[in-house]
Design a protein around this motif. Structure first.
Motif, PDB file in Angstrom:
ATOM      1  N   MET A   1       0.843  -1.202   0.000  1.00 57.37           N
ATOM      2  CA  MET A   1       0.000   0.000   0.000  1.00 57.37           C
ATOM      3  C   MET A   1       0.877   1.250   0.000  1.00 57.37           C
ATOM      4  N   ILE A   2       0.323   2.337  -0.485  1.00 59.47           N
ATOM      5  CA  ILE A   2       1.057   3.589  -0.574  1.00 59.47           C
ATOM      6  C   ILE A   2       0.390   4.636   0.308  1.00 59.47           C
ATOM      7  N   LEU A   3       1.203   5.432   0.991  1.00 65.37           N
ATOM      8  CA  LEU A   3       0.657   6.502   1.830  1.00 65.37           C
ATOM      9  C   LEU A   3      -0.020   7.552   0.957  1.00 65.37           C
ATOM     10  N   ALA A   4      -1.064   8.187   1.509  1.00 63.74           N
ATOM     11  CA  ALA A   4      -1.819   9.174   0.740  1.00 63.74           C
ATOM     12  C   ALA A   4      -0.935  10.326   0.286  1.00 63.74           C
ATOM     13  N   ARG A   5      -0.062  10.806   1.176  1.00 67.94           N
ATOM     14  CA  ARG A   5       0.778  11.940   0.795  1.00 67.94           C
ATOM     15  C   ARG A   5       1.774  11.561  -0.293  1.00 67.94           C
ATOM     16  N   HIS A   6       2.215  10.288  -0.302  1.00 67.52           N
ATOM     17  CA  HIS A   6       3.113   9.841  -1.356  1.00 67.52           C
ATOM     18  C   HIS A   6       2.372   9.718  -2.689  1.00 67.52           C
ATOM     19  N   ALA A   7       1.158   9.186  -2.645  1.00 64.62           N
ATOM     20  CA  ALA A   7       0.354   9.094  -3.862  1.00 64.62           C
ATOM     21  C   ALA A   7       0.094  10.479  -4.441  1.00 64.62           C
ATOM     22  N   ASP A   8      -0.222  11.431  -3.564  1.00 66.98           N
ATOM     23  CA  ASP A   8      -0.494  12.799  -3.998  1.00 66.98           C
ATOM     24  C   ASP A   8       0.744  13.416  -4.651  1.00 66.98           C
ATOM     25  N   SER A   9       1.910  13.230  -4.046  1.00 66.03           N
ATOM     26  CA  SER A   9       3.141  13.806  -4.586  1.00 66.03           C
ATOM     27  C   SER A   9       3.495  13.192  -5.937  1.00 66.03           C
ATOM     28  N   LEU A  10       3.327  11.889  -6.082  1.00 73.16           N
ATOM     29  CA  LEU A  10       3.653  11.244  -7.346  1.00 73.16           C
ATOM     30  C   LEU A  10       2.667  11.637  -8.440  1.00 73.16           C
ATOM     31  N   LEU A  11       1.394  11.754  -8.086  1.00 66.32           N
ATOM     32  CA  LEU A  11       0.397  12.216  -9.050  1.00 66.32           C
ATOM     33  C   LEU A  11       0.777  13.586  -9.595  1.00 66.32           C
ATOM     34  N   TRP A  12       1.144  14.498  -8.687  1.00 66.92           N
ATOM     35  CA  TRP A  12       1.462  15.863  -9.110  1.00 66.92           C
ATOM     36  C   TRP A  12       2.833  15.961  -9.745  1.00 66.92           C
ATOM     37  N   ALA A  13       3.766  15.102  -9.372  1.00 62.51           N
ATOM     38  CA  ALA A  13       5.048  15.072 -10.071  1.00 62.51           C
ATOM     39  C   ALA A  13       4.828  14.728 -11.540  1.00 62.51           C
ATOM     40  N   GLU A 297     -12.776  17.240 -14.263  1.00 63.20           N
ATOM     41  CA  GLU A 297     -13.481  16.503 -13.211  1.00 63.20           C
ATOM     42  C   GLU A 297     -12.822  15.160 -12.946  1.00 63.20           C
ATOM     43  N   LEU A 298     -12.362  14.494 -14.000  1.00 66.07           N
ATOM     44  CA  LEU A 298     -11.662  13.224 -13.822  1.00 66.07           C
ATOM     45  C   LEU A 298     -10.377  13.433 -13.032  1.00 66.07           C
ATOM     46  N   ALA A 299      -9.602  14.470 -13.396  1.00 66.00           N
ATOM     47  CA  ALA A 299      -8.369  14.762 -12.665  1.00 66.00           C
ATOM     48  C   ALA A 299      -8.662  15.068 -11.203  1.00 66.00           C
ATOM     49  N   ALA A 300      -9.748  15.799 -10.945  1.00 67.05           N
ATOM     50  CA  ALA A 300     -10.128  16.115  -9.566  1.00 67.05           C
ATOM     51  C   ALA A 300     -10.517  14.852  -8.800  1.00 67.05           C
ATOM     52  N   ASP A 301     -11.202  13.920  -9.473  1.00 68.79           N
ATOM     53  CA  ASP A 301     -11.585  12.660  -8.823  1.00 68.79           C
ATOM     54  C   ASP A 301     -10.353  11.826  -8.474  1.00 68.79           C
ATOM     55  N   VAL A 302      -9.383  11.767  -9.395  1.00 65.90           N
ATOM     56  CA  VAL A 302      -8.160  11.009  -9.115  1.00 65.90           C
ATOM     57  C   VAL A 302      -7.418  11.645  -7.948  1.00 65.90           C
ATOM     58  N   HIS A 303      -7.339  12.967  -7.948  1.00 67.26           N
ATOM     59  CA  HIS A 303      -6.674  13.653  -6.842  1.00 67.26           C
ATOM     60  C   HIS A 303      -7.403  13.398  -5.526  1.00 67.26           C
ATOM     61  N   ALA A 304      -8.735  13.478  -5.542  1.00 67.59           N
ATOM     62  CA  ALA A 304      -9.510  13.278  -4.320  1.00 67.59           C
ATOM     63  C   ALA A 304      -9.323  11.876  -3.763  1.00 67.59           C
ATOM     64  N   SER A 305      -8.985  10.915  -4.635  1.00 66.51           N
ATOM     65  CA  SER A 305      -8.786   9.543  -4.153  1.00 66.51           C
ATOM     66  C   SER A 305      -7.503   9.398  -3.352  1.00 66.51           C
ATOM     67  N   THR A 306      -6.603  10.408  -3.431  1.00 65.71           N
ATOM     68  CA  THR A 306      -5.339  10.322  -2.696  1.00 65.71           C
ATOM     69  C   THR A 306      -5.407  10.999  -1.343  1.00 65.71           C
ATOM     70  N   VAL A 307      -6.437  11.816  -1.092  1.00 68.07           N
ATOM     71  CA  VAL A 307      -6.534  12.564   0.155  1.00 68.07           C
ATOM     72  C   VAL A 307      -7.949  12.482   0.690  1.00 68.07           C
ATOM     73  N   ALA A 308      -8.091  12.731   1.981  1.00 72.03           N
ATOM     74  CA  ALA A 308      -9.420  12.778   2.580  1.00 72.03           C
ATOM     75  C   ALA A 308     -10.154  14.002   2.055  1.00 72.03           C
ATOM     76  N   ARG A 309     -11.456  13.920   1.919  1.00 64.66           N
ATOM     77  CA  ARG A 309     -12.244  15.061   1.484  1.00 64.66           C
ATOM     78  C   ARG A 309     -12.405  16.021   2.662  1.00 64.66           C
ATOM     79  N   SER A 310     -11.359  16.748   2.925  1.00 67.96           N
ATOM     80  CA  SER A 310     -11.316  17.639   4.079  1.00 67.96           C
ATOM     81  C   SER A 310     -10.501  18.850   3.701  1.00 67.96           C
ATOM     82  N   SER A 311      -9.982  19.547   4.699  1.00 67.92           N
ATOM     83  CA  SER A 311      -9.176  20.732   4.410  1.00 67.92           C
ATOM     84  C   SER A 311      -7.931  20.370   3.621  1.00 67.92           C
ATOM     85  N   LEU A 312      -7.434  19.129   3.758  1.00 70.85           N
ATOM     86  CA  LEU A 312      -6.252  18.723   3.013  1.00 70.85           C
ATOM     87  C   LEU A 312      -6.502  18.785   1.513  1.00 70.85           C
TER      88      LEU A 312
END
Length: 330
Positions: A1-13, A297-312
């Motif tokens: 499994m991959i940590l959410a912050r790592h998934a987010d960083s790799l997505l944006w990289a 919207e697709l890009a936003a959905d992929v991004h949302a899957s890496t983080v909680a739907r919160s302030s993050l």
């Protein structure tokens, strides 16, 4: 499994890597065309490129000149906005720094080296770049393009095909699709413009492949179909969506968070693969607006899957979908 912050960083990289490569390639094409255009035509073409990249507000705020070399400097070396090549390369490095323990050391070394080279180019004053007729900026573009290709090669040949690779490749291909649609919009122009299909194909790194199928003077509808619906061209939106869908299927096997994004990617891919594109492009503005919105919207959905739907999720809201004014903090 991959940590959410790592998934987010790799997505944006992946997204910033594709953005840096695309902007550098577009600037290179425009620079080579400057000598063949009248001054007024060159300024208009450069401003249209800024608009296609969603940076018109930043361009006005920067208060730079309207000449093609000033626009080149704005798109390449101006780090006051997050849409330049320098800013995108810096963002690639920062996101990869966060996941250094998950990526090959060669990938980090390439990203770090490119960042250092681009920072050196940025340190050269705008006046000096103007005095050399844009020669310094041209060298920066060449450096950026070579560096982005090196990063892409190391990523493809060295990264393990795990969740991290899936997120990074999905980010790259989503960004490529979004930018391709926006560049197609810019090709519509106005009633007084003469469509330059070769210029648009060069922007999308598709010129050689398209010439074999479309000839040397393709019309807008032929270019649009090639860039949207070609099943074997890695720069077409259909091909990119097919690969994004595969990567999301890989991720869905490990976590169900991407299920919504996977369904959206499949629906959008089917729309392009099985839709009657000739009929859809009878009203090209509406179809391209739909595709641009759906991809965002697709890009936003992929991004949302890496983080909680919160302030993050708000902190990491995407910087700019071309044509959109929202900002992702650096």
């Amino acid at each position: 499994m991959i940590l959410a912050r790592h998934a987010d960083s790799l997505l944006w990289a992946g997204r910033y890597l594709e953005r840096a490569d695309t902007i550098a390639r577009c600037v290179s094409v425009e620079t080579n065309a400057v000598m063949h255009r009248q001054a007024t035509e060159a300024r208009l073409a450069s401003r249209r490129l800024v608009q296609a990249l969603g940076l018109q507000d930043e361009f006005v705020a920067a208060q730079v000149g309207t000449g093609p070399y000033a626009v080149m400097d704005f798109l390449v070396s101006d780090d006051s906005h997050p849409g330049s090549v320098v800013s995108a390369v810096q963002a690639v490095r920062e996101n990869l720094r966060i996941v250094r323990d998950r990526i090959p050391v060669e990938l980090w070394e390439e990203a770090n080296s490119l960042h250092i080279l681009m920072q050196s180019a940025k340190s050269v004053g705008a006046a000096a770049r103007e005095q050399t007729g844009g020669e310094v900026s041209r060298m920066s573009v060449i450096t950026a393009r070579r560096g982005c290709r090196s990063l892409s090669g190391v990523m493809t040949e060295s990264m393990s095909r795990d969740e991290g690779y899936a997120f990074m490749e999905a980010g790259r291909l989503l960004e490529r699709s979004i930018l391709t649609v926006e560049l197609l919009k810019s090709g519509l122009g106005t009633g007084s413009d003469v469509f330059d299909g070769n210029r648009l194909l060069a922007f999308t790194h598709s010129l050689q492949a398209a010439r074999r199928e479309l000839g040397h003077s393709p019309q807008w509808h032929a270019v649009a179909k090639f860039l949207l619906q070609h099943s074997q061209m890695p720069r077409s939106v259909l091909w990119c969506l097919g690969r994004v869908e595969l990567r999301l299927e890989d991720l869905a096997a490990a976590a169900g968070a991407v299920a919504t994004a996977r369904r959206r990617a499949g629906a959008l891919r089917a729309h392009l693969e099985y839709g009657e594109l000739d009929e859809l492009l009878a009203q090209p503005e509406a179809e391209l607006a739909y595709l641009g919105s759906a991809l965002a919207e697709l890009a936003a959905d992929v991004h949302a899957s890496t983080v909680a739907r919160s302030s993050l999720a708000e902190v990491h809201a995407q910087f700019v979908r071309p044509g959109d004014g929202r900002g992702r903090p650096q």
